[in-house]
Design an enzyme around this catalytic site. Structure first.
Site, PDB file in Angstrom:
ATOM      1  CB  CYS A 177      -0.906   0.020   1.228  1.00  0.00           C
ATOM      2  SG  CYS A 177      -2.323  -1.043   1.086  1.00  0.00           S
ATOM      3  CG  ASP A 193      -7.892  -5.207  23.335  1.00  0.00           C
ATOM      4  OD1 ASP A 193      -7.383  -6.220  23.857  1.00  0.00           O
ATOM      5  OD2 ASP A 193      -7.566  -4.049  23.645  1.00  0.00           O
TER       6      ASP A 193
END
Length: 158
Positions: A76, A129
């Site tokens: 990217c 998380d």
């Protein structure tokens, strides 16, 4: 366009040269979701999670991830993003699911699909998380590109 562009003549990885591409406004919208249990749902909507504002932190994490996509996805290009927006929508018709929408915009020579997908993914991962102490059985996904506009390949709509 059925050719893989991230390989050179020797079959080795390369970052595509975009210097000859024209500058245009590019937008991408990616979506993800996470299925949680009722306890997590109630903690999130009532701001009772011990780690803090789950959706607020997840939103910032998604924005940070979109901005840093080129640091974790090898081919990217680093991009100057002009805008990132992450929104949430609950669906409690069949359990408890948070739908995540990540919209990314730039004016440049390459698209922002990966940035939008990375932002949506990191947002879902952050929700996981922050709430995994309550339930590790949450399900993330699907994660997918909903829309893209701009560039020589034109628009895409799912």
């Amino acid at each position: 366009m059925n050719q893989l562009t991230h390989f050179n003549e020797q079959g080795r990885a390369k970052m595509v040269d975009v210097s000859d591409k024209s500058v245009s406004t590019r937008t991408a919208v990616a979506k993800s979701s996470i299925k949680v249990n009722e306890v997590i749902h109630d903690q999130i909507i009532n701001h009772k999670n011990k780690k803090g504002d789950v959706l607020g932190v997840a939103q910032v994490a998604g924005i940070m991830a979109a901005k840093n996509t080129s640091q974790i996805i090898p081919m990217c290009h680093p991009l100057n993003l002009s805008g990132i927006d992450i929104s949430f929508e609950w669906d409690i018709s069949d359990g408890y699911e948070i739908f995540i929408t990540c919209t990314v915009k730039t004016t440049g020579q390459t698209g922002v699909e990966m940035e939008a997908l990375t932002g949506a993914s990191a947002t879902a991962l952050t929700i996981y998380d922050m709430t995994k102490a309550v339930d590790k059985g949450m399900i993330i996904g699907p994660t997918y590109l909903e829309h893209k506009s701009g560039g020589k390949n034109g628009d895409f709509n799912r």
